[in-house]
Structure formats: structure tokens, C-alpha cells
Design a protein around this motif. Structure first.
Motif, PDB file in Angstrom:
ATOM      1  N   LYS A 102       0.835  -1.214   0.000  1.00 14.82           N
ATOM      2  CA  LYS A 102       0.000   0.000   0.000  1.00 14.82           C
ATOM      3  C   LYS A 102       0.862   1.254   0.000  1.00 14.82           C
ATOM      4  O   LYS A 102       0.513   2.250  -0.653  1.00 14.82           O
ATOM      5  CB  LYS A 102      -0.937  -0.013   1.207  1.00 14.82           C
ATOM      6  N   GLU A 103       1.990   1.198   0.694  1.00 13.82           N
ATOM      7  CA  GLU A 103       2.905   2.346   0.694  1.00 13.82           C
ATOM      8  C   GLU A 103       3.514   2.542  -0.693  1.00 13.82           C
ATOM      9  O   GLU A 103       3.697   3.680  -1.148  1.00 13.82           O
ATOM     10  CB  GLU A 103       4.009   2.127   1.724  1.00 13.82           C
ATOM     11  N   LYS A 106       1.057   4.212  -2.815  1.00 18.39           N
ATOM     12  CA  LYS A 106       0.948   5.611  -2.431  1.00 18.39           C
ATOM     13  C   LYS A 106       2.059   6.446  -3.047  1.00 18.39           C
ATOM     14  O   LYS A 106       1.824   7.564  -3.529  1.00 18.39           O
ATOM     15  CB  LYS A 106       0.974   5.726  -0.909  1.00 18.39           C
ATOM     16  N   THR A 107       3.290   5.915  -3.039  1.00 19.89           N
ATOM     17  CA  THR A 107       4.416   6.667  -3.606  1.00 19.89           C
ATOM     18  C   THR A 107       4.290   6.805  -5.119  1.00 19.89           C
ATOM     19  O   THR A 107       4.879   7.722  -5.700  1.00 19.89           O
ATOM     20  CB  THR A 107       5.754   5.973  -3.269  1.00 19.89           C
ATOM     21  N   ASP A 109       1.411   7.260  -6.498  1.00 15.61           N
ATOM     22  CA  ASP A 109       0.155   8.004  -6.669  1.00 15.61           C
ATOM     23  C   ASP A 109      -0.921   7.132  -7.312  1.00 15.61           C
ATOM     24  O   ASP A 109      -1.686   7.588  -8.182  1.00 15.61           O
ATOM     25  CB  ASP A 109       0.379   9.271  -7.497  1.00 15.61           C
ATOM     26  N   THR A 112      -4.864   6.478  -4.505  1.00 19.98           N
ATOM     27  CA  THR A 112      -4.622   7.333  -3.346  1.00 19.98           C
ATOM     28  C   THR A 112      -5.827   8.182  -2.954  1.00 19.98           C
ATOM     29  O   THR A 112      -5.847   8.726  -1.854  1.00 19.98           O
ATOM     30  CB  THR A 112      -3.432   8.269  -3.619  1.00 19.98           C
ATOM     31  N   ALA A 122      -6.719  -0.826  -2.874  1.00 17.80           N
ATOM     32  CA  ALA A 122      -5.348  -0.864  -2.367  1.00 17.80           C
ATOM     33  C   ALA A 122      -5.178  -1.994  -1.362  1.00 17.80           C
ATOM     34  O   ALA A 122      -4.159  -2.707  -1.360  1.00 17.80           O
ATOM     35  CB  ALA A 122      -4.989   0.470  -1.719  1.00 17.80           C
TER      36      ALA A 122
END
Length: 338
Positions: A102-103, A106-107, A109, A112, A122
Motif C-alpha cells: 500500500k505504501e 501511495k508513492t 500516486d 490514493t 489498495a
């Protein structure tokens, strides 16, 4: 050593411990939660495996009484130590992979936007990645768990009488002696498919339910929705139970087929294809006198009730303890009070 030195060392040790817990919070939370939930749900898991492998329909109470009479209380906990230790490690790794995935999204995009579809999506991708990777390490241990739980029925399949079931190490040696180390991955394709799809569904549903129940973007729990006014401390148990029961119900037939394939292989009988095993479970072994489809599907879902009860217990406790330990670590002071 004077009092000031002792106090200084105590502060330093406290800071080191708190820092370690905060840096490895996911592992600490998942391990503690898994230990509690696995211990609480194992007897029901043992009954579930026996119901799946049994050729004679039995009610859960009748089976529980039979197990108690033949094997005593220990029969409900046979093979406990392997999953108690390994499932804790597997869940810690699974939660870490899920969180890291999930991180990663997020990085990049991706997914999100804070809405239901993105949050659930996600979670599902994180769960799929966790289930796929973890299955390579968990497959041998689950096979050993099934081997221990089904000692008596496997002996019956071999035409033997199991007077004293072998210990875990002896059971491991028996599998390796017969099929080599590859034998520890008996039924792996089914295990991989079940874990990947099941874990994806599980985290997708849990994250989706938590969003609907008022979880904020920061991860903190907000006010529950007006249509379900329950205490916020009950939300992790409710969402964990719902995700555990519904995701497990969807993949349950696959788990039944996997258990039968592994039981047959452990008994040394000729292997059948997945489709053949599924067909025999639904229509029966006699092609001239097939069972009604409804009866066969009922057979396919044998043990679902006890499995659902186990899921409510284990996954509800899992997320309740996880959230509690997480909050406890966040509140730990880094310095001793004066």
C-alpha cells in the motif's frame, strides 16, 4: 552504582525498547494478535479439517464428542505448536507485505484518493501480494498441520489403526522419507491459489468495511456511521469478523478440495486432478448413481458453520488485539515519569 546512574540507565533502556517497538510496530502487533487469535480458534480449525475429510456427515457437537472420547482434550489441540509459532510469523510477514504494498502504491500516486473503491482496491492488491509471497513459506507448515489433525483418518485410508499418532518431527520425517522435500509442497498450486485470492479478498473487505465504519485518512477511527451506532472499540472486531467470514465462505470449496487432495496424497493413494476431486465431491464416487447436485454442494460446504464460527473468533480477536497493541505502542512514553 548510585541512584542517578541507575535512573539514567533505566531511561536509556526505556528509550531503546520504545524505539524498537515503534520501528517494528506492525510485526509486534501482528505477532501478539496472531498468538491470541490462533490459540482461541485452533480447536474449531481442527474440527473443520475433520469435517472436510470425513466421509460420514456429522454434526459439530457429535464430532466434538467423538474426538473427546477417542483422543481427549489433546485431540482438539493436536499440531497446535506448529501453527501457533509459524502463523504468528506468517501473519507478521503478511501484514508487513500488505502495508509495504500500500505504501508503494501511495508513492506511485496509485489508488490514493480517499474513497471506498480506492481504499478497498489498495487493500486487495496488498493482500494479494502478501498471500502470494507468504504461500511459499506457509505451505509446508499447513500440510504438517493437516497431517497432524487427520492422523486417524489417514491411517484408516491406509487400512491401518492409529494407536499412537506420531509426533510432529516423526510426521515430518515420514513425509520426506516417502516423497522427499518436494512432498512438503503437496497440493501447493491449490494452496497458492487459495491464499492469494483469499488474502486479497480479506484485506479488500476489511479496509472497505473500516472505511464505511468511519476510519479517517490518518488511520484513526472516527465516529461510527449513524446507521450502525456501536462503540468504536467494537469496530475492529466487527470488521475483522465480517471480512474473515465472507472471504472464507467465497474460497471455502477450494479449501475443501485442497484438503482432500492433500489427505489422499498423505495416505499414499493415486492422485486425482482438481476437477476430478471436485466432481467426486459433488456427484459422488459412483458415476452410475450420482448424488443430487444440491446434496453434493452441501457436502462441499461441510464444516462451513464451524469454520465461520472460527473466523468470527480468530479474525475478530486478531484485529481487536492488533488495534489495541498498536494504540498501546503509540502511547508509550519515551521517558520515565519523574
Amino acid at each position: 552504582m548510585d541512584d542517578s546512574n541507575r535512573s539514567g540507565n533505566a531511561v536509556l533502556n526505556r528509550v531503546v525498547i520504545v524505539d524498537a517497538l515503534q520501528q517494528n510496530k506492525t510485526v509486534a502487533c501482528a505477532t501478539a494478535a496472531s498468538f491470541v487469535s490462533t490459540l482461541a480458534g485452533y480447536p474449531l480449525d481442527s474440527l473443520k479439517s475433520r469435517l472436510q475429510a470425513s466421509r460420514v456427515p456429522m454434526s459439530v457437537p457429535s464430532l466434538a464428542v467423538a474426538v473427546f472420547r477417542e483422543e481427549g482434550v489433546a485431540g482438539f489441540f493436536r499440531g497446535l505448536w506448529i501453527p501457533l509459532m509459524t502463523i504468528s510469523a506468517v501473519r507478521a510477514a503478511s501484514f508487513t507485505i500488505y502495508g509495504n504494498t500500500k505504501e508503494f502504491l501511495k508513492t506511485r500516486d496509485l489508488l490514493t484518493k480517499f474513497n471506498f473503491l480506492n481504499v478497498a482496491g489498495a487493500g486487495g492488491l496488498g493482500g494479494a501480494m502478501a498471500g502470494a509471497l507468504i504461500s511459499f513459506g506457509s505451505a509446508p507448515f499447513e500440510l504438517m498441520k493437516i497431517r497432524r489433525q487427520l492422523e486417524f483418518s489417514i491411517a484408516l485410508e491406509k487400512g491401518q489403526k492409529c494407536l499412537k499418532p506420531p509426533g510432529t518431527l516423526q510426521a515430518l520425517k515420514d513425509i520426506i522419507q516417502v516423497a522427499g522435500f518436494r512432498g512438503l509442497y503437496t497440493g501447493f498450486r491449490l494452496h497458492f491459489l487459495r491464499d492469494t485470492s483469499g488474502t486479497a479478498l480479506y484485506f479488500l473487505e476489511y479496509d472497505g468495511f473500516r472505511y464505511l465504519m468511519g476510519r479517517r485518512l490518518s488511520g484513526e477511527q472516527g465516529d461510527p456511521p449513524t446507521w450502525l451506532p456501536i462503540h468504536p472499540t467494537l469496530i475492529p472486531f466487527l470488521c475483522g469478523s465480517l471480512a474473515g467470514v465472507t472471504s472464507w465462505a467465497l474460497i471455502y470449496p477450494l479449501d475443501v478440495v485442497k484438503t482432500k487432495v492433500q489427505q489422499r496424497a498423505l495416505a499414499g493413494k493415486p492422485r486425482r486432478t482438481v476437477l476430478e476431486t471436485l466432481h467426486r465431491l459433488i456427484r459422488g464416487p459412483d458415476p452410475d448413481h450420482p448424488k443430487p447436485v444440491v446434496s453434493g454442494i452441501t457436502r462441499l460446504y461441510r464444516g462451513l458453520g464451524v469454520s465461520a464460527l472460527r473466523s468470527v473468533t480468530t479474525h475478530g480477536l486478531l484485529w481487536t488485539v492488533f488495534d489495541y497493541v498498536s494504540g498501546y505502542i503509540d502511547r508509550l512514553p519515551r521517558k520515565l515519569e519523574d
